[in-house]
Design a protein around this motif. Structure first.
Motif, PDB file in Angstrom:
ATOM      1  N   ASN A  80     -11.212  68.887  -3.203  1.00 61.99           N
ATOM      2  CA  ASN A  80     -11.396  70.089  -4.005  1.00 61.99           C
ATOM      3  C   ASN A  80     -10.074  70.835  -4.175  1.00 61.99           C
ATOM      4  OD1 ASN A  80     -12.898  71.862  -5.433  1.00 61.99           O
ATOM      5  ND2 ASN A  80     -13.688  72.974  -3.677  1.00 61.99           N
ATOM      6  N   ASP A  82     -15.091  68.889 -10.519  1.00 63.44           N
ATOM      7  CA  ASP A  82     -15.984  69.856  -9.875  1.00 63.44           C
ATOM      8  C   ASP A  82     -17.382  69.273  -9.757  1.00 63.44           C
ATOM      9  OD1 ASP A  82     -14.470  72.049  -9.216  1.00 63.44           O
ATOM     10  OD2 ASP A  82     -14.586  72.921 -11.207  1.00 63.44           O
ATOM     11  N   GLU A  83     -17.814  68.623 -10.835  1.00 64.85           N
ATOM     12  CA  GLU A  83     -19.172  68.097 -10.869  1.00 64.85           C
ATOM     13  C   GLU A  83     -19.351  66.994  -9.821  1.00 64.85           C
ATOM     14  OE1 GLU A  83     -20.342  66.901 -14.750  1.00 64.85           O
ATOM     15  OE2 GLU A  83     -22.410  66.531 -14.153  1.00 64.85           O
ATOM     16  N   ASP A  90     -19.277  68.470  -6.386  1.00 66.40           N
ATOM     17  CA  ASP A  90     -20.491  69.240  -6.146  1.00 66.40           C
ATOM     18  C   ASP A  90     -21.676  68.321  -5.843  1.00 66.40           C
ATOM     19  OD1 ASP A  90     -21.538  71.968  -6.153  1.00 66.40           O
ATOM     20  OD2 ASP A  90     -22.834  71.207  -7.746  1.00 66.40           O
ATOM     21  N   CYS A 125     -21.430  67.092  -2.332  1.00 65.05           N
ATOM     22  CA  CYS A 125     -21.786  68.147  -1.386  1.00 65.05           C
ATOM     23  C   CYS A 125     -23.309  68.273  -1.305  1.00 65.05           C
ATOM     24  CB  CYS A 125     -21.151  69.443  -1.875  1.00 65.05           C
ATOM     25  SG  CYS A 125     -21.301  70.777  -0.748  1.00 65.05           S
ATOM     26  N   ARG A 126     -23.961  68.208  -2.464  1.00 61.51           N
ATOM     27  CA  ARG A 126     -25.418  68.326  -2.487  1.00 61.51           C
ATOM     28  C   ARG A 126     -26.074  67.126  -1.794  1.00 61.51           C
ATOM     29  NH1 ARG A 126     -29.031  71.542  -5.171  1.00 61.51           N
ATOM     30  NH2 ARG A 126     -31.102  70.643  -5.369  1.00 61.51           N
ATOM     31  N   TYR A 160     -23.715  72.275 -12.493  1.00 61.71           N
ATOM     32  CA  TYR A 160     -23.115  72.138 -11.157  1.00 61.71           C
ATOM     33  C   TYR A 160     -22.379  73.436 -10.859  1.00 61.71           C
ATOM     34  CZ  TYR A 160     -19.092  71.343 -14.141  1.00 61.71           C
ATOM     35  OH  TYR A 160     -18.124  71.499 -15.096  1.00 61.71           O
ATOM     36  N   PHE A 161     -22.072  73.657  -9.569  1.00 63.18           N
ATOM     37  CA  PHE A 161     -21.283  74.843  -9.218  1.00 63.18           C
ATOM     38  C   PHE A 161     -19.831  74.558  -9.583  1.00 63.18           C
ATOM     39  CE2 PHE A 161     -24.436  75.512  -5.537  1.00 63.18           C
ATOM     40  CZ  PHE A 161     -25.334  76.096  -6.404  1.00 63.18           C
ATOM     41  N   SER A 179     -15.692  76.818  -6.674  1.00 65.71           N
ATOM     42  CA  SER A 179     -16.186  77.560  -5.527  1.00 65.71           C
ATOM     43  C   SER A 179     -15.660  76.937  -4.246  1.00 65.71           C
ATOM     44  CB  SER A 179     -17.705  77.527  -5.513  1.00 65.71           C
ATOM     45  OG  SER A 179     -18.153  78.140  -4.342  1.00 65.71           O
ATOM     46  N   ARG A 183     -20.700  76.880  -1.441  1.00 69.60           N
ATOM     47  CA  ARG A 183     -21.308  75.781  -2.195  1.00 69.60           C
ATOM     48  C   ARG A 183     -22.320  75.028  -1.316  1.00 69.60           C
ATOM     49  NH1 ARG A 183     -18.905  72.436  -6.328  1.00 69.60           N
ATOM     50  NH2 ARG A 183     -16.941  73.528  -6.274  1.00 69.60           N
ATOM     51  N   HIS A 238     -26.554  74.872  -1.582  1.00 70.03           N
ATOM     52  CA  HIS A 238     -27.225  73.580  -1.758  1.00 70.03           C
ATOM     53  C   HIS A 238     -28.216  73.347  -0.616  1.00 70.03           C
ATOM     54  CE1 HIS A 238     -25.405  72.017  -5.292  1.00 70.03           C
ATOM     55  NE2 HIS A 238     -24.173  71.990  -4.815  1.00 70.03           N
TER      56      HIS A 238
END
Ligand SMILES: Cc1cc2nc3c(=O)[nH]c(=O)nc-3n(C[C@H](O)[C@H](O)[C@H](O)COP(=O)(O)OP(=O)(O)OC[C@H]3O[C@@H](n4cnc5c(N)ncnc54)[C@H](O)[C@@H]3O)c2cc1C
Length: 573
Positions: free
Chosen positions: A383, A407-408, A411, A414-415, A450-451, A454, A459, A463
Motif C-alpha cells: 500500500n 487500491d482495489e 482492498d 485485506c477483505r 472498494y475502500f 486508507s 480498512r 472489513h
C-alpha cells in the motif's frame, strides 16, 4: 556516508527555489509532514550554496517543522500565517485523537504513544513533535482516576507494597508511577496536541537571542499580500533561471526578493508589526490541503428541504463519541476520514487502536489476529509503495497501472483475510463486544466498490466488522454497519432545522441514492452525516491558489510520480 538528496521526492518543486510541502498530498499524517519538512530543510542546508533567508507560508506542522529545522542550520526564516496562531487546524477539536505511529499498524510500534518511541534510545529527535505525547492528557487521567482503586492495587502488587507494612525500602511514589504508567496508554486529543506544540514552539522561540532573529512567526498576515509576493517571486525566479541558468547567489538580493509584509502580529511578543522587511532566497509553501468538501450534492426535487445535507470538517468537534447508538448515521466517502468516522460511530472508541486492542483482549481472537499479522503487514508495505509510485494512469496512449486498480486489489486481499479470520473461534464474539449496543445503523455510502486511500488499520477493522455480521442483518442488540458501495449518485438535503442540542449536529436528513446501472433513486432517512470527500476543489488548495499550480502536471513535478508501479506482488508469507 553519502547523503542522498531527496528534495525531488519529498517536496514538490514548483519553480526554482519554490517548494510546496502540502498540495496534492494524500496519505500524509501529521508525523509524515513533520518528517518531510525536516528532510527538505536538511537537503536545502546541504546545497552547495544554501539559501540564507527563507519565507515559509503557513504555520501548520509542516511549516513550523521546516522553519525550526532551517533556523537550526543558521538559515533565517520568516513564517507567515493567516490565522491567529500556529497549528490552527487541530486547535478546535477535542474528540479526535492523534497517535504518532497509528498508521504503522500492524508493525510492532504502532501502539507506541511516545515520540520518539520509548524503546528506541538511539533515535534523537528535536522536532516539534518530540516529547508531546510524554504526559497523559488530562482527560485520560480523569478517566483513569475513576478507576484509581484498581490502579492502586496494581501499584501495590507490582512493588510489594502491603496495606499494613512492612514497606519495601523505596517504593516508587504512587502519583508519579500512576502518571508514568498512563503515558502511552491513549493517543492525545488533537486540541491538546496543538496546545503542547505551541508551548514547545514558544519555548523554542524564546530561547533564540533577539539579536540573531533567526526565526520569526508572523500571524494574521493578509493572504492577498502573501499571494502577491509568492506569485511575483516564483515568476521572477523562473525568468532569472531561464536567462542565467542558475538562481541568484544567496544573499545578493534583487528587488523582487524583498518582501514587505503589510501587517502582521509577531506571535512571540503579540506585538503588531507593519511593513516587515525580509529578503528571501527561497519560498516554502506549507499551506495545507485547503478547505474540505463536507456537503452532499443537492437533490433536485426537494419540496420539504430546509438546508443541505452537510457535516463538519474532519478537524471540527462533532460530538459523535457521545452520540446515540440508535441513530441512523450516514458516512460518505471511501477514504481514510470516512473509515475513521464509520468506526467512531460503530464503536464509540476514541481511536481505532483502542478498537483493535479491545478485540485482542479475547485470547482466542488475539491468537487468530497474531497469525494473520505478517500477511497484513505485507499488504501494508504494498500500500505504501502504491501510494508513492503510482500517479500516472495513461501516458501517450500506453495504458499504465492506475492507483485505483492497486487500491482495489489491496482492498480485496485485506477483505479476504478478514473473511478467513471471521471463521476463527472467538472472533465473532470479540467483534460483537466492540460494537455499541443500539438499534442504529451506520450507512457507509461511496461511489467505488472498494475502500480507496486508507490506512490498513481502519480498512481492516471495517472489513472485519462487515464480514462478522449476518448478511443484511446485525449482531444481536448491536448497531449495524451497512456498506453501500457502487453508488453512482449521492444526493440529499435536511428536512428539519439542524440542532446541536444533543452535543452533536443532528437533523432529519433525506438522502437519495442511485446505484450504478440503475435508473431510479431510492431514499434513506438519516440523523447524522459525515461527508468525507476530501478537498473542496483542486484549485482551492493554498499551493494552487498561490501559484496557479495544476494537478494535471503532478507527474511531471515529482520524480516518483512519473514512474509507473509495475506489478502487485503476492504478499509475502
Ligand atoms: C480527512 C482527514 C483526516 C486526517 N486524519 C489524520 C489523522 O488521523 N492523523 C494525522 O496525523 N493526520 C491526519 N490528517 C492529516 C493532517 O491533517 C495533515 O497531515 C496535517 O494537518 C498537515 O499539516 P500541514 O502543516 O501540511 O497543513 P495544515 O495543518 O493544514 O496547516 C496549514 C497552515 O497554513 C495556513 N495557510 C493556509 N493558506 C495560507 C496562506 N495563503 N497564507 C498563509 N498561511 C496559510 C493555514 O492557516 C494553516 O495554519 C488528516 C487529514 C484529513 C484531510
Amino acid at each position: 556516508m553519502t547523503a542522498i538528496n531527496s528534495l525531488a521526492l519529498i517536496a514538490l518543486k514548483c519553480a526554482p527555489n519554490v517548494f510546496d510541502l502540502s498540495s496534492d498530498m494524500t496519505h500524509a499524517s501529521i508525523r509524515d509532514q513533520v518528517v518531510r519538512a525536516r528532510l527538505l530543510a536538511r537537503d536545502l542546508a546541504q546545497l552547495p550554496k544554501p539559501p540564507q533567508s527563507v519565507l515559509v507560508v503557513g504555520a501548520g506542522f509542516a511549516g513550523v517543522s521546516v522553519a525550526m529545522a532551517l533556523a537550526a542550520q543558521k538559515i533565517k526564516v520568516l513564517v507567515v500565517e493567516v490565522n491567529r496562531q500556529p497549528f490552527q487546524l487541530q486547535s478546535k477539536v477535542s474528540d479526535r485523537y492523534v497517535a504518532p505511529f497509528m498508521y504503522e499498524w500492524p508493525s510492532h510500534n504502532a501502539d507506541d504513544q511516545s515520540y520518539p518511541p520509548a524503546g528506541a534510545p538511539a533515535w534523537s529527535d528535536d522536532s516539534i513533535l518530540a516529547g508531546l505525547w510524554d504526559a497523559p492528557a488530562i482527560a485520560t487521567l480523569k478517566q483513569a482516576g475513576r478507576d484509581r482503586g484498581a490502579w492502586r492495587k496494581r501499584w501495590k502488587r507490582l512493588h510489594g507494597v502491603r496495606s499494613h507494612g512492612p514497606y519495601p525500602a523505596e517504593p516508587p511514589h504512587w502519583d508519579e508511577w500512576f502518571v508514568r504508567e498512563l503515558r502511552g496508554q491513549v493517543p492525545l486529543p488533537a486540541k491538546e496536541l496543538a496546545r503542547r506544540a505551541r508551548a514547545r514552539l514558544l519555548e523554542h522561540l524564546a530561547a533564540i537571542p533577539p539579536t540573531s532573529a533567526q526565526l520569526k512567526i508572523l500571524t494574521r498576515v493578509d493572504a492577498d499580500a502573501i499571494k502577491r509576493f509568492v506569485g511575483a517571486f516564483a515568476k521572477q525566479m523562473g525568468s532569472w533561471y531561464q536567462s542565467m541558468s542558475s538562481p541568484p547567489i544567496p544573499g545578493s538580493y534583487r528587488p523582487w526578493q524583498h518582501l514587505r509584509v503589510a501587517t502582521g502580529v509577531d506571535w512571540l511578543t503579540s506585538q503588531p508589526e507593519h511593513n516587515v522587511p525580509c529578503d528571501v532566497d527561497a519560498v516554502i509553501l506549507g499551506g495545507g490541503a485547503g478547505p474540505e468538501r463536507v456537503e452532499l450534492d443537492a437533490y433536485p426535487f426537494k419540496f420539504d428541504a430546509v438546508g443541505p445535507a452537510a457535516g463538519l470538517s474532519f478537524w471540527d468537534n462533532d460530538g459523535w463519541l457521545g452520540a446515540s447508538a440508535d441513530d441512523h448515521v450516514g458516512v460518505f466517502g471511501a477514504g481514510d476520514g470516512a473509515l475513521q468516522d464509520a468506526l467512531r460511530a460503530l464503536t464509540g472508541h476514541k481511536h481505532p487502536l483502542m478498537t483493535i486492542h479491545a478485540i485482542r483482549r479475547d485470547p482466542r481472537a488475539r491468537a487468530a489476529l497474531t497469525a494473520v499479522e505478517p500477511e497484513l503487514a505485507a499488504i501494508d508495505r504494498q500500500n505504501w509503495l502504491a501510494a508513492s509510485w503510482t500517479q500516472v494512469s495513461e501516458e501517450k496512449g500506453k495504458p499504465r497501472f492506475h492507483r485505483g486498480v492497486l487500491d482495489e486489489v489491496l482492498d480485496q486481499r485485506c477483505r479476504a483475510i478478514a473473511c478467513r479470520l471471521s471463521e476463527q473461534p472467538g472472533i465473532n464474539q470479540a467483534v460483537a463486544d466492540i460494537l455499541l449496543a443500539g438499534t442504529g445503523v451506520v450507512y457507509h455510502v461511496f461511489q467505488e466498490n472498494y475502500f480507496t486511500k486508507s490506512y490498513l488499520l481502519n480498512r481492516f477493522l471495517l472489513h472485519l466488522i462487515d464480514v462478522c455480521q449476518p448478511p443484511g442483518g446485525r449482531l444481536a442488540g448491536k448497531i449495524r454497519y451497512s456498506s453501500m458501495p457502487d453508488m453512482a449518485e449521492i444526493r440529499g438535503y435536511a428536512r428539519s432545522v439542524v440542532s446541536a442540542r444533543q452535543g452533536y449536529q443532528r437533523a432529519d436528513y433525506r438522502i437519495w441514492l442511485k446505484r450504478r446501472y440503475s435508473l431510479s433513486y431510492f431514499s434513506v432517512p438519516m440523523h447524522r452525516v459525515a461527508v468525507r470527500y476530501g478537498r473542496l476543489h483542486p484549485d482551492s488548495q493554498p499551493g494552487h491558489q498561490l501559484l496557479g499550480l495544476s494537478s494535471e502536471k503532478i507527474a511531471e513535478r515529482t520524480c516518483l510520480g512519473g514512474v509507473p508501479y509495475p506489478h502487485v506482488a503476492e504478499p509475502m508469507p
